[in-house]
Design a protein around this motif. Structure first.
Motif: not given
Length: 248
Positions: A17-18, A52-54, A70, A56, A73
């Motif tokens: 998710l970067s 990782e949590e985003r 995305i 979107a 963050n």
């Protein structure tokens, strides 16, 4: 930043998710578009269970290339400090699904499905990967609903004895037995690891109990009523979180 709103749907995806644009599979696209009735531009929280949590926005739900963009963050909900392990004797399909679902919601870190003498369900080697994959999907969905970031690790143990050999060497070990009057709240209140063992619909055999006793488990009760296996698992995990975990 923390999740800015509680009414945004969450979606587990096994992706890095970067990146600014994240592809999603047809299953996830179908879920967003046909189950949740979301459309292009709508927001969704995505997480991958790896930290990782985003936030979107839906860029496209087209069959050829569904993807998300995305936008921010997010800080994942912290995992419980308690290392809660559930050793569950195999039970019938729907009951096992319920146990997996609630274990994920209740903060279980590791779930072992294990065959005991009175287990009705038999899993051959060919079926194990399919069942574990199915249970992983159930756990991921439970995390989507509950706000938890990391689904429990799920595996099928070869045998009860081998399963118990995998447990942390230190910590509380309890097995739920209807005829026991031992109150788990009287055990060490400073434990960082708690292993909970729950038998199948027909209970645990004397052979099973000998193995469990030799592994250092304490037989504990869950009140005066005889509980179904799935109810016992939920009650025991809830009790563990009350005594040693984050239900305080």
């Amino acid at each position: 930043m923390r999740n800015p709103t509680h009414n945004v749907s969450r979606l587990f995806i096994d992706e890095d998710l970067s990146r600014n644009v994240v592809p999603i599979g047809s299953r996830e696209a179908h879920y967003l578009g046909h189950v949740l009735r979301l459309k292009q531009g709508d927001r969704v929280v995505v997480f991958n269970g790896r930290g990782e949590e985003r936030l979107a926005a839906i860029s496209s739900l087209a069959k050829r290339r569904p993807e998300l963009t995305i936008t921010a963050n997010l800080e994942p909900l912290a995992e419980p400090k308690l290392d809660l392990i559930l050793i569950q004797a195999l039970v019938k399909g729907e009951a096992m699904d319920t146990i997996v679902q609630k274990a994920a919601e209740l903060g279980v870190r590791t779930l072992y499905a294990v065959k005991t003498d009175f287990s009705v369900i038999k899993l051959d080697d060919e079926r194990v990967p399919r069942r574990v994959a199915h249970w992983n999907k159930v756990a991921q969905s439970a995390c989507e609903q509950s706000g938890r970031h990391r689904p429990p690790e799920i595996s099928v143990a070869v045998s009860l004895a081998q399963c118990l050999d995998r447990l942390p060497p230190r910590g509380i070990r309890i097995v739920c037995q209807p005829d026991s009057t031992t109150d788990p709240a009287r055990l060490d209140r400073e434990a960082e690891s708690v292993s909970v063992l729950v038998g199948p619909e027909g209970g645990l055999s004397e052979t099973d109990l000998d193995i469990i006793d030799n592994a250092g488990f304490t037989r504990t009760g869950l009140g005066p009523r005889v509980l179904r296996a799935d109810t016992a698992a939920i009650a025991a995990c809830s009790l563990a979180q009350i005594i040693w975990g984050d239900f305080q």
